[in-house]
Structure formats: structure tokens, C-alpha cells
Write a protein that holds these residues in place. Structure first.
Motif, short mmCIF file in Angstrom:
data_model
loop_
_atom_site.label_atom_id
_atom_site.label_comp_id
_atom_site.label_asym_id
_atom_site.label_seq_id
_atom_site.Cartn_x
_atom_site.Cartn_y
_atom_site.Cartn_z
N PRO A 194 -14.66 -0.91 -11.12
CA PRO A 194 -13.64 -2.09 -11.17
C PRO A 194 -14.26 -3.39 -11.19
O PRO A 194 -15.48 -3.53 -10.54
CB PRO A 194 -12.62 -1.91 -9.81
N ARG B 219 -4.08 -14.87 -8.64
CA ARG B 219 -3.90 -13.71 -8.33
C ARG B 219 -4.72 -12.95 -7.26
O ARG B 219 -6.03 -13.43 -6.86
CB ARG B 219 -4.19 -12.80 -9.72
N VAL B 220 -4.14 -12.11 -6.53
CA VAL B 220 -4.74 -11.32 -5.64
C VAL B 220 -5.04 -10.19 -6.10
O VAL B 220 -4.26 -9.30 -6.94
CB VAL B 220 -4.05 -11.28 -4.12
N VAL B 221 -6.44 -9.70 -6.10
CA VAL B 221 -6.79 -8.32 -6.83
C VAL B 221 -7.50 -7.61 -5.94
O VAL B 221 -8.40 -8.07 -5.10
CB VAL B 221 -7.77 -8.74 -8.14
N THR B 222 -7.38 -6.26 -5.82
CA THR B 222 -8.02 -5.27 -4.94
C THR B 222 -8.72 -4.07 -5.79
O THR B 222 -8.37 -3.87 -7.09
CB THR B 222 -7.29 -4.60 -3.76
N ALA B 223 -9.91 -3.54 -5.22
CA ALA B 223 -10.37 -2.24 -5.55
C ALA B 223 -11.20 -1.89 -4.43
O ALA B 223 -11.49 -2.43 -3.54
CB ALA B 223 -11.30 -2.51 -6.78
N LEU C 286 -6.56 -6.68 -14.43
CA LEU C 286 -7.08 -8.24 -14.51
C LEU C 286 -7.38 -8.58 -15.96
O LEU C 286 -6.53 -9.25 -16.76
CB LEU C 286 -8.30 -8.35 -13.71
N VAL C 287 -8.40 -7.98 -16.65
CA VAL C 287 -8.47 -8.38 -17.94
C VAL C 287 -8.86 -6.98 -19.04
O VAL C 287 -8.76 -7.21 -20.23
CB VAL C 287 -9.90 -9.26 -18.08
N ALA D 282 -11.82 4.94 -16.15
CA ALA D 282 -12.75 4.67 -14.86
C ALA D 282 -11.84 3.91 -13.99
O ALA D 282 -10.81 3.26 -14.39
CB ALA D 282 -14.10 3.94 -15.45
N PRO D 283 -12.25 3.93 -12.80
CA PRO D 283 -11.33 3.15 -11.86
C PRO D 283 -11.43 1.67 -12.21
O PRO D 283 -12.24 1.26 -12.54
CB PRO D 283 -12.25 3.42 -10.33
N VAL D 284 -10.17 1.02 -11.94
CA VAL D 284 -10.16 -0.53 -12.42
C VAL D 284 -9.44 -1.20 -11.34
O VAL D 284 -8.85 -0.40 -10.36
CB VAL D 284 -9.33 -0.83 -13.76
N ALA D 285 -9.58 -2.39 -11.22
CA ALA D 285 -8.95 -3.20 -10.07
C ALA D 285 -7.76 -3.28 -10.42
O ALA D 285 -7.08 -3.29 -11.64
CB ALA D 285 -9.88 -4.69 -10.20
N THR D 286 -6.75 -3.56 -9.23
CA THR D 286 -5.24 -3.56 -9.34
C THR D 286 -4.88 -5.15 -8.83
O THR D 286 -5.30 -5.47 -7.85
CB THR D 286 -4.71 -2.63 -8.23
N VAL D 287 -4.06 -5.71 -9.63
CA VAL D 287 -3.43 -7.03 -9.20
C VAL D 287 -2.32 -6.64 -8.36
O VAL D 287 -1.32 -5.94 -8.56
CB VAL D 287 -3.20 -7.82 -10.75
#
Ligand SMILES: Cc1cc2nc3c(=O)[nH]c(=O)nc-3n(C[C@H](O)[C@H](O)[C@H](O)COP(=O)(O)OP(=O)(O)OC[C@H]3O[C@@H](n4cnc5c(N)ncnc54)[C@H](O)[C@@H]3O)c2cc1C
Ligand SMILES: Nc1ncnc2c1ncn2[C@@H]1O[C@H](COP(=O)(O)O)[C@@H](O)[C@H]1O
Lengths: 260, 314
Positions: free
Chosen positions: A140, A166-170, B68-69, B178-183
């Protein structure tokens, strides 16, 4: 977990850098150093380490032998170990060439949980490598963070850009890049400087990290520089010294002319 | 023939000036497909049509807001494949540059971020980029069959070439491999009644020399119908929010008039405003570097001079 922090060795912004005959930016200005934007990455890596059990910070640079200067500075700031990937074949690489080397290095090193980057290199200023690393590693992307934290096994960032905030997590492993809003980098103390003398910089060649030479260098570059032009400097205009509001008429007149 | 993809963005349903520029640059390179990621009303499509595209693709994608993008990049890759694009153009910015990088990686394309011009020379794409705090302009040609460029705002004047593009509605579902970041939350950029910083004809910026009081900066900006900007020192000190920062790690502006109030003129600040047509600087230090490039340099106290100027402007 290892926090692998990618740092670039760049000329100082005040250096009068030139372009070589092959149109490459002269990498080593008289005061080349650790990119200021990458100091933020080192700082955040060190702050994250302090919040985690068993974390270590490894700094990684792709560059000429002199790039050890940048790694030394990061070691003085408190990084635990440093790796320099240096190889004549790398010179002239575009961002994909550099990415190929950083990706291979990240895979070569064990137990990397986070890759930390700056927001952009101060010389080339591509703003692309963190995204390329995340894509190639299949991890990520938590990029352009103004704030970073790792809690309960989740990495979390706050990012402000053209979309908003934005708040973003992984969950790690992940690639994180930080902006110059993330918190002022520390200044190494005399004690830190002495302690860093005991730390070593490991230098590896392309073969040692398993990158084939045809992926890097000017030959592999997808973009070829064909010309470099020095832009004209702006000339100084009229200077007036204000005494008790004496400049107001001139200013009003200037504004009227400029906005006509 | 180079098919061109342009990623178009809008604010409150109105085409962004940067997108109008991209459409104009694209039209000079080949037939343009304008891509709107998300939704577009008839008014937006009509606005896009004024800049000469051959097609407009409005592509809905449910994953745009919670990634995200990556979803936006995948959507563009999908459109590029669909239209056999040779050139992909997006607007520069933190997000734009990353989208460009990911699209280029997937397409095996050449990548130039923050370009200021793009033209075809004997069928080859030549791209200009300004580097090293504005000191040099570098020209590069793209050797790869596909080029992905992010373009800086204020690179060209949008040209009206009214067209009747074919409008297509499409849907794209992003599936992560693949794993991606979550907003997990989004707070849209704060709305302002002033013009947008990068599009404004007049920009009035305050620095550390304002001592935290931005009222004179705002009053002068309003008197001139301009936008408010700030130096990084002013942002770091909390005098102004980061989206107003002008310079290397902030916005690049190119207004008719730039006013620097209590700003020393560090190389990283200059990098963001050096192409302004006229510069006025008010700074109490006669040695401040900003005085070496302003068209009118006033050595004096902004706190007394600016209110007097504002009063005169009425
Ligand atoms: C990698 C990197 C990226 C950077 N990116 C940016 C960027 O994007 N944008 C940016 O702006 N900076 C950037 N900087 C920071 C830059 O180097 C400077 O530190 C910053 O621009 C200084 O801001 P300033 O001029 O407001 O403050 P100062 O340099 O402190 O200048 C304040 C000025 O105000 C004047 N002054 C004080 N009181 C008065 C008064 N009453 N009336 C009139 N004048 C007064 C003083 O004489 C002084 O010249 C960056 C730095 C680095 C290392
Ligand atoms: N040669 C390099 N060696 C190590 N890290 C790099 C190098 N070039 C870029 N980076 C990292 O990638 C980030 C973005 O760089 P760029 O995409 O070149 O603007 C930088 O802030 C660094 O963290």
C-alpha cells in the motif's frame, strides 16, 4: 521491523550547479548533502521507531560514492545502519532506473516493514518514486503525509492535497512518504555525531542486489535530455525607501499600472 | 497519429483552469479524449467541448473515493488502452504526479512530471521542464512509445476551439491485485470567495514579516480582487494554511501581479513566483533578496504602508 528510509544526495539549493557535457545535472555541487526533504523522512522514521518495539532505521541511497555524506548525516540524526548502492552503470538513469535499484534493495534487505521516503527529490523533483516503489513491491502507498503514526499494527497518515485533507490507513508492509509539514528534522548533537562515527555504511554494487545493468543507466532511460537552457534572471527594478508613508503614492501608481 | 488522453478535473461542476490548459496542449499533439473520472453534468461536458476534444469519456468508478491514487491511475490505464493513446496528460500536483507515475509504470511509458510545455518535433514528443529553482529549462524527448506527462498550471493560455465531441459514459471497477491503502475520511479543501491561488491574476502573499497578522495581506488582496498566498515560514508558524503556500513545496503561481509582504525571497519561494509579470515587494530589510528581483521594491514597514495603500485603493 526495519524502517527502510530512502534518501538522496543532492546539490545544495544555493550551489551554482551546472550541467555536464552529457546534459546531466552536476550531481556534486560544492555543498552537496542529504536532501532537505529527505531529512523529514529520516525524522519521521526515527519518531516512529521510538513508538515501536524492536524497530530499527536503515537509510538507503542510490548514488555516487560521495553519497556516503548524505548517509553519514542520517546516521548522525540517529539512523541505525546505512546502505549505499553505487555502480558506474547507474549514472544517467531516469526515475524508472533509480526505482529498479531501490526496489531490488528493498527486497534484498530482510524484514522491511515500512519504506519511508521524502515527498520529492530537491534536484530532479519528480515526486514519483514512492508510488513506483509501492506499485512494484505490491505494498500500500501512504504518500505525502503531513502526519504519520503506527498504532495497533496499522499505519495511518493525514494528507492534504488538491482533493482536500484525507486520513488514510494501511497495514504494513507499506510505503510512506512525508512532506515538509510533517515536523522539523532534529539537529544532531555533538554526542550524536560521535556516536555515528562507530556506525558503518555498507556499499553494494548492482550485482549484489540483483539488478541487471540493462535496467539502469542512460541506455535504459525512457526520457532523453536534448537541451538545457539557462533562464534569464529577473532584474532588480526601482527601489524606494519609505519614510512615514512616503512610498504610498508610488505603490498605488504601480498597482494601477500592473493591474490595468 | 498520437491519440491523447487528458484527465480533466472540475471544482463545483466548473472545469478547472489547469484542465482547460491541458486540453489546449493536448489538441496541439493529436486527437484528444477528455476523461472525467466520476460524474459530469451537461454543463461541464459543454465546457470541455470548447477546447476541441474529439471525445469525452465520463467514467464512473465506485473505488475513487476510498482509495488514494491507485483507482484513478488504473482508470486512466484502462482508457489509454481503449483509445490506443500515445500521450497521457494530467495536471501537476501531489496527486497528479503520483497518478502519472503509476500510469507510466503500467504502460511502460516515459514519464515527465511538472512539465511546462509539450510539442511534436518531427513526430517526436519534446517536453520542457523548469528545474533548479527556475534557473534552467530542460528539454527532453520521450524515447518510449507512450509518454505520460504531468503539466504545471499556467503553462499555456487555453484556446477556444469549439468542437462537438462524441460523449461516452463508461464504468470502471477497480480491483486491487495487492493490498492498497484505505481512505477513511475526506475533508474537502476549504472554499474561499477569493480567486484560486494558481489561477489568480493578482496574488498577495505574506511572510514571517507579517508577525502573524494577515489582515493587511487579506485587505490588499481583496482591494485588488486577488488571491492570498504565503511563504513557508508563514505556513510553518501557523499564520496561513498550507494550501496557500507559494514555492518549491507549495504552489507555482504566474500572475500579472505578485505582491510579497514581509517575505525575504528565499530561493525556494522564488521558485514558485518567478514568472509573475510584475512583482511588488515591501520588506523592511534593504538587503532582503526579494529586493533584487522585484519591479518595485519598497524598503519599509508593511504594517503601516499596506493599510495606507488599501485606504487609497478604497
Ligand atoms: C526543501 C525546501 C523547500 C522549501 N519550500 C518553500 C516553499 O515552497 N515556499 C517558501 O516560501 N519557502 C520554502 N522554503 C523555505 C525557505 O527557504 C525560507 O525559509 C522561507 O521562504 C522564508 O519565509 P519568509 O520570507 O516569510 O521568512 P523570513 O526569511 O524570515 O523573512 C521575513 C522577512 O520579513 C521582513 N520583515 C520583518 N518585519 C517586517 C515588517 N514589519 N515589514 C516589512 N518586512 C518585514 C524581514 O526583513 C524578512 O526579510 C523551503 C525550504 C526548503 C529547505
Ligand atoms: N537516488 C535516490 N536514492 C534514494 N532515495 C531516493 C533517490 N531518489 C529519490 N529517492 C527517494 O524518493 C523520494 C522522491 O523522489 P523523486 O521521485 O525523485 O522526486 C525522495 O524524497 C527520496 O526519499
Amino acid at each position: 521491523m526495519k524502517i527502510l528510509t530512502c534518501v538522496k544526495y543532492v546539490p545544495d539549493a544555493g550551489d551554482e550547479v551546472g550541467f555536464d557535457s552529457d546534459l546531466r545535472l552536476g550531481r556534486t555541487g560544492p555543498s552537496s548533502k542529504l536532501s532537505e526533504l529527505d531529512e523529514y523522512a529520516v525524522e519521521q522514521a526515527l519518531r516512529l521507531k521510538a513508538t515501536m518495539d524492536d524497530a530499527t532505521v536503515t537509510v538507503l541511497s542510490v548514488g555516487p560514492a560521495d553519497a556516503e555524506v548524505a548517509l553519514r548525516k542520517a546516521l548522525q540524526m540517529g539512523a541505525d545502519e546505512a546502505v549505499l548502492i553505487s555502480d558506474g552503470a547507474i549514472a544517467g538513469s531516469d526515475v524508472f532506473g533509480t526505482a529498479a535499484v531501490l526496489i531490488a534493495a528493498a527486497k534484498h534487505l530482510d524484514e522491511v516493514g515500512l519504506v519511508m521516503c521524502g515527498m520529492s527529490s530537491t534536484d530532479a523533483g519528480v515526486g514519483a518514486l514512492p508510488a513506483l516503489l509501492a506499485d512494484a513491491l505490491g505494498w500500500p502507498l501512504l504518500s505525502n503525509a503531513a502526519e504519520v503514526s503506527v498504532e495497533d499494527g496499522q499505519a495511518r497518515i493525514v494528507r492534504t492535497d488538491e482533493v482536500g485533507t484525507r486520513v488514510v490507513t494501511a497495514a504494513p508492509p507499506a510505503v510512506v512518504s512525508v512532506t515538509d509539514q510533517s515536523g522539523e528534522p532534529r539537529y544532531p548533537s555533538f554526542k550524536d555525531v560521535l556516536a555515528a562515527k562507530k556506525k558503518s555504511v555498507t556499499t553494494l554494487g548492482l550485482a549484489e542486489v540483483g539488478v541487471s545493468a540493462d535496467l539502469v543507466g542512460a541506455g535504459a532511460a525512457r526520457v532523453q535530455v536534448t537541451a538545457v537552457v539557462r533562464n534569464p534572471e529577473r532584474a532588480a527594478g526601482r527601489v524606494i525607501v519609505d519614510v512615514d508613508g512616503s512610498s504610498v503614492d508610488d505603490i498605488v501608481e504601480f498597482l494601477a499600472a500592473a493591474t490595468k | 497519429m498520437n491519440n491523447v488522453i487528458v484527465l480533466v478535473t472540475a471544482t463545483n461542476g466548473l472545469l478547472d483552469a489547469a484542465s482547460a490548459e491541458l486540453l489546449t496542449i493536448g489538441a496541439g499533439l493529436g486527437p484528444v479524449t477528455a476523461v472525467v473520472a466520476g460524474e459530469a453534468g451537461d454543463a461541464l461536458v459543454a465546457e470541455i467541448a470548447q477546447y476541441g476534444p474529439a471525445e469525452v469519456h465520463v467514467v464512473s468508478c465506485p473505488q475513487l473515493t476510498d482509495t488514494l491514487v491507485v483507482a484513478k491511475a488504473a482508470l486512466l490505464v484502462d482508457r489509454a488502452a481503449e483509445t490506443h493513446a500515445g500521450i497521457v496528460l494530467v495536471a501537476s500536483g501531489l496527486e497528479g504526479n503520483e497518478v502519472a507515475a503509476l500510469v507510466a509504470a503500467k504502460l511502460g511509458a516515459g514519464l515527465v512530471t511538472d512539465a511546462v510545455a509539450a510539442r511534436l518535433v518531427d513526430g517526436e514528443l519534446a517536453v520542457d521542464k523548469v528545474v533548479w529553482a527556475g534557473k534552467y529549462t530542460v528539454t527532453a524527448t520521450v524515447a518510449a512509445p507512450i509518454a505520460v506527462l504531468s503539466m504545471k498550471a499556467n503553462s499555456c493560455t487555453p484556446a477556444f476551439v469549439p468542437a462537438e465531441p462524441a460523449v461516452r459514459q463508461a464504468h470502471f471497477d477497480y480491483t486491487a491485485t495487492a493490498p492498497v491503502a484505505t481512505v477513511i475520511s475526506t475533508e474537502p479543501a476549504a472554499a474561499s470567495s477569493r480567486p484560486k491561488l494558481v489561477e489568480a491574476g493578482v496574488v498577495v502573499s505574506g511572510g514571517r514579516g507579517t508577525d502573524g497578522d494577515f489582515a493587511p495581506v487579506e485587505a490588499l488582496a481583496d482591494a485588488l480582487g486577488g488571491a492570498v498566498g504565503a511563504s513557508r515560514a508563514a505556513v510553518d508558524a501557523g499564520f496561513a494554511p498550507q494550501p496557500l503556500q507559494v514555492g518549491q513545496t507549495g504552489k507555482t503561481v504566474s500572475p500579472e501581479l505578485y505582491v510579497a509582504l514581509g517575505i525575504s525571497g528565499a530561493i525556494q519561494h522564488i521558485a514558485g513566483m518567478r514568472t509573475a509579470r510584475q512583482i511588488l515587494a515591501i520588506n523592511s530589510d534593504p538587503e532582503a533578496p526579494i529586493h533584487r528581483l522585484a519591479d518595485l521594491s519598497v524598503v519599509g514597514d508593511l504594517k503601516t504602508i499596506v493599510p495606507a495603500v488599501v485606504a487609497r485603493l478604497g
